[in-house]
Write an enzyme that holds these catalytic residues in place. Sequence first.
Site, PDB file in Angstrom:
ATOM      1  N   TYR A 144       1.005  -1.303  -0.328  1.00  0.00           N
ATOM      2  CA  TYR A 144       0.045  -0.022   0.099  1.00  0.00           C
ATOM      3  C   TYR A 144       0.729   1.353   0.063  1.00  0.00           C
ATOM      4  CZ  TYR A 144      -3.297   3.119   2.276  1.00  0.00           C
ATOM      5  OH  TYR A 144      -4.420   4.319   1.391  1.00  0.00           O
ATOM      6  N   ASP A 239       9.654   3.029  -0.674  1.00  0.00           N
ATOM      7  CA  ASP A 239       8.814   3.684   0.318  1.00  0.00           C
ATOM      8  C   ASP A 239       8.542   3.312   1.316  1.00  0.00           C
ATOM      9  OD1 ASP A 239       4.647   3.274   0.151  1.00  0.00           O
ATOM     10  OD2 ASP A 239       6.257   4.535   1.485  1.00  0.00           O
ATOM     11  N   LYS A 267       4.583   9.563   8.409  1.00  0.00           N
ATOM     12  CA  LYS A 267       4.703   8.868   9.714  1.00  0.00           C
ATOM     13  C   LYS A 267       5.823   9.802  10.708  1.00  0.00           C
ATOM     14  CE  LYS A 267       2.708   4.585   7.998  1.00  0.00           C
ATOM     15  NZ  LYS A 267       1.064   4.637   8.691  1.00  0.00           N
TER      16      LYS A 267
END
Length: 429
Positions: A144, A239, A267
């Site tokens: 994702y 990523d 994050k």
Amino acid sequence: MKIEKSKTEFERACKVISGGVNSPVRAFKSVKGTPLFIKKANGSKIEDIDGNVFIDFVASWGPMILGHTHPIIVNAITDALKRGTSYGAPTIIETEMAEQICKMVPSVEKVRMVNSGTEATMSAIRLARGYTKKDKIIKFAGCYHGHGDSFLIKAGSGAITLGLPDSPGVTQSIAKDTLTANYNDLESVEKLFIEHKNSISSIIVEPVAGNMGVVKPAKGFLEGLREITKKNNALLIFDEVITGFRLAKGGAQEYYNIMPDITTLGKIIGGGLPVGAYGGRKDLMDMLAPVGPIYQAGTLSGNPLAMNAGLATLKYLDSTPDFYKKLNDKAEKVEKAFIDNLKKTNVKGVVNRVGSMMTLFFNDLNKLESIEQIMTSDKDKYAKFFHLSLEAGIYLAPSQFESMFISEAHSNEDLEKLIKANLKALEQL
Ligand code: KE4
């Protein structure tokens, strides 16, 4: 456990917010039940509006590596707040943040700050397409990369949790440029490069998959992607929205010693405030406006509050002796105890851990390295385990296909409680 107030507030929220949540995976859909409305958090604990207190292992899906309300972050934000919240003009702290990222992340020579991991990944593939003048990207089923149109093809996280790996609203003309390979299967990547010779701009990969639950890169997998992209004049995008500053100061690229061309971050980088970033070689990043022709922008990019929270976090991670050794040792202790508990209770399960991110899968197989294997996991058993854990004061991800995180704030007592609750929950399955 009393959750009347959360029930009332969830009904109220559902009247004015789609599904009552601002991000689907929060809705407890796959584990059933009412999502708990949180009142506050402190250190390793999180408290809901009914006064239930839990030890938090979701960590806001990764950002809270220092736990909640860490003084260095609270002070940084409080101090910045007095000087205003947003200017829409350059500030020194943005330069300091960029310098700090370049210092910590081996392959990054220049960065651009954005406001979320999704913005970072969307921008990264635009940069890759603009730089290589090739349209297609390769992603991996179960990975994702946020909710950008190009990524909602066989996506992980909330998409896989809700059984929606492809989303309506993503047009065929977009979807045709996203090719999907299988994680840990280099052959499936080679095949795509043969079929689509010279039209693949990049591969985007979670160097450690966190969004199908944790799946480690098989030996040679990341090295293979590096080789294949070099051979085919394509770019390798790591990523690292989850793994960045999580696995090591320099994230997965330091942990596995592989240099991607572009890195996306999120994050942890914001210390709990909305921050994303992407970065890479100077020649690549100078293709971005206003220097180059590739456009990307953002009203609140580099926002001073978020920069202060993020920079305080990164400086702490960069300067605290043995931070990652201590964190990973705690996680290893939990992993070993979970495996012990599975044996003691004869429950079929697999624990996948890298550093301080891990997932306990309910699965009959002995090891889980691919999306096909992951998808045979018992979601109903996870749902029961999730609620038994909640009852025992342990707050886990409301999905079998997510990661749990150990933070600096987790004390030995917290981990002992987690391990005991895990055993009790497994016994009751
Ligand atoms: P955001 O746009 O949610 O900040 O980042 C998207 C993203 C990009 N790349 C990776 C590897 C990610 O894990 C994410 C977001 N992760 C999910 C959960 N694993 C966020 C939780 C949610 O969607 O609410």
